[in-house]
Design a protein around this motif. Structure first.
Motif, PDB file in Angstrom:
ATOM      1  N   ALA A  13      35.075  40.688  47.988  1.00  0.00           N
ATOM      2  CA  ALA A  13      35.547  39.502  48.706  1.00  0.00           C
ATOM      3  C   ALA A  13      35.180  38.224  47.952  1.00  0.00           C
ATOM      4  O   ALA A  13      35.956  37.257  47.951  1.00  0.00           O
ATOM      5  CB  ALA A  13      34.954  39.475  50.111  1.00  0.00           C
ATOM      6  N   ARG A  14      34.027  38.198  47.311  1.00  0.00           N
ATOM      7  CA  ARG A  14      33.605  37.006  46.568  1.00  0.00           C
ATOM      8  C   ARG A  14      34.418  36.846  45.278  1.00  0.00           C
ATOM      9  O   ARG A  14      34.734  35.724  44.875  1.00  0.00           O
ATOM     10  CB  ARG A  14      32.112  37.094  46.236  1.00  0.00           C
ATOM     11  CG  ARG A  14      31.217  36.962  47.469  1.00  0.00           C
ATOM     12  CD  ARG A  14      29.757  37.208  47.114  1.00  0.00           C
ATOM     13  NE  ARG A  14      28.877  37.022  48.272  1.00  0.00           N
ATOM     14  CZ  ARG A  14      27.570  37.262  48.259  1.00  0.00           C
ATOM     15  NH1 ARG A  14      26.996  37.706  47.148  1.00  0.00           N
ATOM     16  NH2 ARG A  14      26.851  37.074  49.343  1.00  0.00           N
ATOM     17  N   ASN A  15      34.738  37.970  44.641  1.00  0.00           N
ATOM     18  CA  ASN A  15      35.435  37.927  43.359  1.00  0.00           C
ATOM     19  C   ASN A  15      36.944  37.774  43.494  1.00  0.00           C
ATOM     20  O   ASN A  15      37.599  37.220  42.605  1.00  0.00           O
ATOM     21  CB  ASN A  15      35.114  39.182  42.547  1.00  0.00           C
ATOM     22  CG  ASN A  15      33.649  39.262  42.159  1.00  0.00           C
ATOM     23  OD1 ASN A  15      32.988  38.234  41.995  1.00  0.00           O
ATOM     24  ND2 ASN A  15      33.135  40.475  42.033  1.00  0.00           N
ATOM     25  N   ASP A  16      37.507  38.265  44.592  1.00  0.00           N
ATOM     26  CA  ASP A  16      38.959  38.226  44.777  1.00  0.00           C
ATOM     27  C   ASP A  16      39.305  37.858  46.225  1.00  0.00           C
ATOM     28  O   ASP A  16      39.798  38.678  46.991  1.00  0.00           O
ATOM     29  CB  ASP A  16      39.570  39.585  44.418  1.00  0.00           C
ATOM     30  CG  ASP A  16      41.082  39.524  44.287  1.00  0.00           C
ATOM     31  OD1 ASP A  16      41.654  38.433  44.513  1.00  0.00           O
ATOM     32  OD2 ASP A  16      41.700  40.559  43.960  1.00  0.00           O
ATOM     33  N   PRO A  17      39.028  36.602  46.628  1.00  0.00           N
ATOM     34  CA  PRO A  17      39.253  36.199  48.028  1.00  0.00           C
ATOM     35  C   PRO A  17      40.722  36.156  48.419  1.00  0.00           C
ATOM     36  O   PRO A  17      41.021  36.094  49.614  1.00  0.00           O
ATOM     37  CB  PRO A  17      38.617  34.802  48.094  1.00  0.00           C
ATOM     38  CG  PRO A  17      38.653  34.298  46.700  1.00  0.00           C
ATOM     39  CD  PRO A  17      38.476  35.494  45.820  1.00  0.00           C
ATOM     40  N   GLU A  18      41.635  36.172  47.464  1.00  0.00           N
ATOM     41  CA  GLU A  18      43.056  36.208  47.795  1.00  0.00           C
ATOM     42  C   GLU A  18      43.459  37.570  48.367  1.00  0.00           C
ATOM     43  O   GLU A  18      44.470  37.684  49.044  1.00  0.00           O
ATOM     44  CB  GLU A  18      43.889  35.911  46.549  1.00  0.00           C
ATOM     45  CG  GLU A  18      43.696  34.518  45.984  1.00  0.00           C
ATOM     46  CD  GLU A  18      44.243  33.452  46.925  1.00  0.00           C
ATOM     47  OE1 GLU A  18      45.233  33.734  47.622  1.00  0.00           O
ATOM     48  OE2 GLU A  18      43.688  32.336  46.950  1.00  0.00           O
ATOM     49  N   LYS A  19      42.640  38.583  48.093  1.00  0.00           N
ATOM     50  CA  LYS A  19      42.989  39.936  48.510  1.00  0.00           C
ATOM     51  C   LYS A  19      42.030  40.492  49.554  1.00  0.00           C
ATOM     52  O   LYS A  19      42.426  41.283  50.409  1.00  0.00           O
ATOM     53  CB  LYS A  19      43.013  40.863  47.299  1.00  0.00           C
ATOM     54  CG  LYS A  19      43.528  42.266  47.595  1.00  0.00           C
ATOM     55  CD  LYS A  19      43.635  43.095  46.324  1.00  0.00           C
ATOM     56  CE  LYS A  19      44.169  44.488  46.640  1.00  0.00           C
ATOM     57  NZ  LYS A  19      44.281  45.322  45.404  1.00  0.00           N
TER      58      LYS A  19
END
Length: 478
Positions: free
Chosen positions: A24-30
């Motif tokens: 969630a921290r690395n890819d908040p768009e997904k």
């Protein structure tokens, strides 16, 4: 050996949460990862003063209930904290958890495709059919393409959100909180990034609203992992797994229908606040309170209490979330159906303890490890082992593993009443605690029986236990 294996499973579940958090921290768009838990209630009762005079020790305080939320995303510190306060106007149920979750989701700038939820392993508030149904609803309404709901084993639920609670407690020990405003300030000053503090003034009855839409579900107390994902027909499928490293089992669609009505607002009950006693004792607190705090307590009784009794509320947040998804600038790709390889071949032969549909009573109560598929946390269990000094050896199930279970031992006989067995606390020899021990599932003789109202064994249970222990002795001696 069994305890070591149990700790290995706990470690796997923690690492799964940490993996969700990092995604969630690395890819908040997904991805979006949210953990929700409650704080020890006694630490935030008001007034809360650093130094308390003897004359105030027995005075009534305003009881507050604190629920903490950490939203893991790409931001300062990698998380956004929330604190929700209520004054025990409503019982602690999944209604509160659902409303808090909706509020937090509304606060997000954009909603990604996948939601990871980490909840406390408490059936009353979180691990129940209402929460499972609501997660299914979030998927079936296409607010999310996939939702994963995870729990840590009972007794091992300490996580990063407890650091938030610890900071609040330490802040209160130093500065105290004379009123609700003071508590809000103490919470905001205790943690970085600064938590958003919300006083809950209304609550929707999501449980009753969704209950008629739910199919019957049983055995959901055992799995620690749940997944909700759309099938080819656009229906949310419910999956469960005992541990994160065991195969998923598809249970089908939990939602029978989708409700088109709006939930009702729950009328708050101020009885738990004991307002007459509180109002009387606050007068005795006044010499120890600052002038601004005295004015805040006056405002509390004159304005806030009448406001809390009003049966009015803002709009139900679920339609707002639907609109939010529709208005997102980046349109989502078409929702993918569940891949066929998402259902492992081994699941077809895996023994499942959970199912959707009418209750299926066990064919019999007993006896070997192959016949414990209906074993649940809270069941009474009788076991046979060489180390047990007395018979029958009975305990209450507190956790269930693949090859072993945790038992809270009990003390009694065939003819006397039963109670929990106490031992000295290893950390404080002045205290006694429940004796909890890991035993093999293969040692189970009988389970899911009950005591009488006086905590005695029932006659049928006594006869069955004597028969089983006699059989074990005969087998071991032959």
């Amino acid at each position: 050996r069994n305890y070591t294996k149990h700790l290995e499973h706990v470690s796997i579940e923690r690492k799964k949460y940490y993996k969700h958090r990092e995604k969630a921290r690395n890819d908040p768009e997904k991805y979006l990862c949210i953990i929700i838990d409650g704080m020890d209630q006694a630490k935030t009762n008001l007034p809360q003063l650093p130094k308390v005079a003897k004359s105030t020790q027995n005075l009534w305080r305003l009881r507050t209930h604190v629920t903490g939320v950490l939203v893991h995303t790409r931001t300062d510190g990698g998380k956004k904290p929330y604190i929700f306060l209520d004054l025990h106007q409503w019982p602690s149920t999944s209604n509160m958890t659902i409303q808090i979750l909706l509020h937090v989701l509304r606060e997000q700038e954009k909603l990604p495709r996948v939601l990871y939820l980490q909840f406390d392993n408490c059936y009353k508030e979180n691990k129940n059919r209402f929460m499972l149904a609501f997660c299914s609803l979030l998927v079936e309404l296409k607010i999310f393409q996939k939702v994963k709901l995870n729990f840590l084993p009972v007794g091992h639920t300490h996580e990063d959100i407890d650091q938030l609670f610890s900071r609040i407690s330490k802040r209160l020990e130093r500065t105290g909180a004379e009123s609700l405003a003071g508590l809000k300030t103490a919470i905001e000053d205790s943690y970085s990034p600064t938590p958003s503090v919300i006083l809950t003034k209304h609550l929707y009855n999501a449980k009753d609203w969704i209950e008629d839409s739910i199919a019957e579900v049983h055995g959901h107390s055992e799995p620690l992992c749940f997944k909700f994902q759309l099938d080819d027909e656009g229906k949310a499928q419910l999956f469960s797994a005992r541990w994160s490293n065991t195969p998923w089992k598809n249970h089908g669609n939990l939602l029978k229908t989708l409700s088109t009505d709006l939930p009702e607002v729950i009328q708050p009950s101020l009885e738990n606040m004991d307002l007459p006693v509180l109002q009387q004792d606050i007068k005795k607190w006044l010499p120890w309170l600052s002038v601004p705090a005295q004015a805040e307590w006056h405002d509390f009784f004159e304005n806030l209490v009448p406001e809390l009794t009003m049966n009015q509320a803002p709009s139900w947040l679920l339609p707002i979330l639907l609109q939010k998804v529709q208005e997102q600038e980046v349109s989502r790709p078409e929702t993918a159906s569940i891949p066929r390889n998402d259902i492992f071949a081994s699941e077809q032969t895996q023994e499942s303890h959970m199912y959707i549909g009418r209750y299926q009573p066990p064919q019999n109560l007993i006896t070997t490890v192959e016949n414990t598929s209906n074993l649940e946390i809270g069941h009474l269990v009788a076991i046979h082992c060489e180390d047990c000094p007395t018979e029958p050896a009975i305990g209450e199930v507190t956790d269930i593993g693949i090859d072993d279970i945790n038992l809270k031992w009990m003390e009694g006989t065939y003819s006397t009443a039963w109670h929990y067995y106490k031992i000295l606390d290893a950390r404080d020899r002045r205290k006694k605690v429940d004796w909890i021990q890991s035993v093999p599932r293969s040692s189970i003789l009988l389970f899911n029986f009950t005591f009488t109202k006086t905590n005695h064994l029932k006659k049928k249970t006594v006869l069955k236990l004597k028969e089983l222990y006699t059989r074990e002795h005969t087998t071991s001696s032959s």
